[in-house]
Structures are given as C-alpha cells and as structure tokens.
Design a protein around this motif. Sequence first.
Motif, PDB file in Angstrom:
ATOM      1  N   TYR A 129       0.587  -2.657   0.680  1.00 17.84           N
ATOM      2  CA  TYR A 129      -0.089  -2.671  -0.612  1.00 17.84           C
ATOM      3  C   TYR A 129       0.230  -3.977  -1.333  1.00 17.84           C
ATOM      4  O   TYR A 129       1.157  -4.699  -0.979  1.00 17.84           O
ATOM      5  N   ASP A 130      -0.535  -4.267  -2.349  1.00 18.49           N
ATOM      6  CA  ASP A 130      -0.418  -5.476  -3.155  1.00 18.49           C
ATOM      7  C   ASP A 130       0.440  -5.150  -4.388  1.00 18.49           C
ATOM      8  O   ASP A 130       0.039  -4.298  -5.194  1.00 18.49           O
ATOM      9  N   VAL A 131       1.582  -5.807  -4.548  1.00 22.76           N
ATOM     10  CA  VAL A 131       2.483  -5.506  -5.675  1.00 22.76           C
ATOM     11  C   VAL A 131       1.881  -5.862  -7.032  1.00 22.76           C
ATOM     12  O   VAL A 131       2.415  -5.469  -8.069  1.00 22.76           O
ATOM     13  N   THR A 132       0.761  -6.585  -7.029  1.00 17.36           N
ATOM     14  CA  THR A 132       0.103  -6.960  -8.290  1.00 17.36           C
ATOM     15  C   THR A 132      -1.060  -6.034  -8.624  1.00 17.36           C
ATOM     16  O   THR A 132      -1.805  -6.293  -9.570  1.00 17.36           O
ATOM     17  N   ASN A 133      -1.215  -4.956  -7.862  1.00 16.50           N
ATOM     18  CA  ASN A 133      -2.381  -4.100  -8.025  1.00 16.50           C
ATOM     19  C   ASN A 133      -1.965  -2.638  -7.930  1.00 16.50           C
ATOM     20  O   ASN A 133      -1.686  -2.125  -6.842  1.00 16.50           O
ATOM     21  N   GLU A 134      -1.949  -1.953  -9.059  1.00  8.52           N
ATOM     22  CA  GLU A 134      -1.534  -0.549  -9.118  1.00  8.52           C
ATOM     23  C   GLU A 134      -2.427   0.333  -8.248  1.00  8.52           C
ATOM     24  O   GLU A 134      -1.951   1.256  -7.586  1.00  8.52           O
ATOM     25  N   GLN A 135      -3.728   0.057  -8.224  1.00 10.43           N
ATOM     26  CA  GLN A 135      -4.658   0.852  -7.421  1.00 10.43           C
ATOM     27  C   GLN A 135      -4.342   0.723  -5.931  1.00 10.43           C
ATOM     28  O   GLN A 135      -4.403   1.687  -5.182  1.00 10.43           O
ATOM     29  N   SER A 136      -3.974  -0.464  -5.516  1.00 14.22           N
ATOM     30  CA  SER A 136      -3.600  -0.693  -4.124  1.00 14.22           C
ATOM     31  C   SER A 136      -2.408   0.188  -3.756  1.00 14.22           C
ATOM     32  O   SER A 136      -2.388   0.820  -2.703  1.00 14.22           O
ATOM     33  N   PHE A 137      -1.420   0.247  -4.650  1.00 13.61           N
ATOM     34  CA  PHE A 137      -0.249   1.095  -4.413  1.00 13.61           C
ATOM     35  C   PHE A 137      -0.656   2.570  -4.389  1.00 13.61           C
ATOM     36  O   PHE A 137      -0.246   3.319  -3.503  1.00 13.61           O
ATOM     37  N   SER A 138      -1.491   2.987  -5.324  1.00 18.79           N
ATOM     38  CA  SER A 138      -1.960   4.380  -5.368  1.00 18.79           C
ATOM     39  C   SER A 138      -2.710   4.752  -4.096  1.00 18.79           C
ATOM     40  O   SER A 138      -2.623   5.885  -3.622  1.00 18.79           O
ATOM     41  N   ASN A 139      -3.458   3.815  -3.547  1.00 19.36           N
ATOM     42  CA  ASN A 139      -4.198   4.074  -2.310  1.00 19.36           C
ATOM     43  C   ASN A 139      -3.277   4.337  -1.125  1.00 19.36           C
ATOM     44  O   ASN A 139      -3.695   4.937  -0.137  1.00 19.36           O
ATOM     45  N   SER A 140      -2.044   3.906  -1.212  1.00 23.59           N
ATOM     46  CA  SER A 140      -1.081   4.159  -0.131  1.00 23.59           C
ATOM     47  C   SER A 140      -0.949   5.653   0.130  1.00 23.59           C
ATOM     48  O   SER A 140      -0.895   6.086   1.279  1.00 23.59           O
ATOM     49  N   ALA A 141      -0.919   6.427  -0.940  1.00 21.54           N
ATOM     50  CA  ALA A 141      -0.800   7.882  -0.803  1.00 21.54           C
ATOM     51  C   ALA A 141      -2.027   8.461  -0.106  1.00 21.54           C
ATOM     52  O   ALA A 141      -1.913   9.368   0.724  1.00 21.54           O
ATOM     53  N   LYS A 142      -3.187   7.924  -0.429  1.00 18.85           N
ATOM     54  CA  LYS A 142      -4.434   8.396   0.183  1.00 18.85           C
ATOM     55  C   LYS A 142      -4.415   8.139   1.685  1.00 18.85           C
ATOM     56  O   LYS A 142      -4.748   9.021   2.475  1.00 18.85           O
ATOM     57  N   TRP A 143      -4.010   6.923   2.078  1.00 24.54           N
ATOM     58  CA  TRP A 143      -3.977   6.587   3.506  1.00 24.54           C
ATOM     59  C   TRP A 143      -2.932   7.419   4.252  1.00 24.54           C
ATOM     60  O   TRP A 143      -3.165   7.881   5.368  1.00 24.54           O
ATOM     61  N   LEU A 144      -1.786   7.624   3.614  1.00 26.09           N
ATOM     62  CA  LEU A 144      -0.746   8.432   4.255  1.00 26.09           C
ATOM     63  C   LEU A 144      -1.228   9.871   4.438  1.00 26.09           C
ATOM     64  O   LEU A 144      -1.005  10.470   5.492  1.00 26.09           O
ATOM     65  N   MET A 148      -6.949  -6.562  -4.230  1.00 27.97           N
ATOM     66  CA  MET A 148      -6.595  -6.498  -2.825  1.00 27.97           C
ATOM     67  C   MET A 148      -6.456  -5.044  -2.419  1.00 27.97           C
ATOM     68  O   MET A 148      -5.816  -4.254  -3.080  1.00 27.97           O
ATOM     69  N   ALA A 149      -7.019  -4.686  -1.331  1.00 24.53           N
ATOM     70  CA  ALA A 149      -6.985  -3.319  -0.828  1.00 24.53           C
ATOM     71  C   ALA A 149      -5.682  -3.048  -0.101  1.00 24.53           C
ATOM     72  O   ALA A 149      -4.985  -3.949   0.331  1.00 24.53           O
ATOM     73  N   THR A 150      -5.374  -1.774   0.022  1.00 24.58           N
ATOM     74  CA  THR A 150      -4.227  -1.345   0.802  1.00 24.58           C
ATOM     75  C   THR A 150      -4.589  -1.440   2.270  1.00 24.58           C
ATOM     76  O   THR A 150      -5.714  -1.170   2.652  1.00 24.58           O
ATOM     77  N   HIS A 151      -3.649  -1.829   3.106  1.00 24.82           N
ATOM     78  CA  HIS A 151      -3.874  -1.892   4.545  1.00 24.82           C
ATOM     79  C   HIS A 151      -3.076  -0.781   5.198  1.00 24.82           C
ATOM     80  O   HIS A 151      -2.001  -0.431   4.754  1.00 24.82           O
TER      81      HIS A 151
END
Length: 139
Positions: free
Chosen positions: A42-57, A1-4
Amino acid sequence: MATHCFCFCFQELFLFDSAGKEIFSEMLEKLWEQPNALCIVYDVTNEQSFSNSAKWLEKLRTQASGIHIPGVLVGNKTDLIDRRVVEQKQAKDWAETNGLEYCEMSVKEMENYEAPFHIMANAFHRLYKERVETFHSLV
C-alpha cells in the motif's frame, strides 16, 4: 496509488500483480487457487490504499478458506515523509492482527525494497520444508 497484492504458488514461484485494479480481481481469483504466501503493498501517503489492503486480504482468505497463508504487508513511498497519512504503528498493528509480517520501503529511493522479497522467500522456504517433512513422514 492503488494497493498491490502478490500471491505465490508452491510448486513453482509465480508472482501476480493486480496493481490494485478491480478489473484484474476476477482474473486473479482464478489464478489464486492455492496460494502459499502473499504480499500486499500500500501507499503510505494514501489512506484509501491502506484501507484496500483489508479488501484484498479478505478476497484471498475467502478464496483459500481455512488455510493459513503467511505474508507481508508493505508500506511503500516512505520517501514522501511530509505526505504520509498512514502511520507505521497503525499499519504494523493491522498486519500483526491479520497474521502478516510488516515492512516499509521506498522504491524511488531504492530503500529496503528487497525486504518483502526476503520475507516471502523465507515463508515459501518454510512451507517447502514443512511439506517435505510431511512427505518423508508418510514414506
């Protein structure tokens, strides 16, 4: 799941959902001219989704250089307890470090799904009041 990533504009309330897709990134940057609040999911089951949060911010902060933009980081899919890889404390600490509020939800279970919208609405209202007060002080 992607970060929104969602952004709000001040004069009218617009929600832009990138669904975490890079293809929408360029289009969103044009729409983000002056966002007033943001919501990163972000998706709590997906580390990459959480990491992408920093990119979007970072993309948003680059776009709105020098302006504090209030917002919320939202962990979704909390119903998938056995698959969770991003701990609440880790995400909450990251959000706090980056000046964001934090909440978690499960859209599937309809649990706490309204919280990010309440946070965003409150941030939006605070900004509105500040701008009205500024305007009145100039008159």
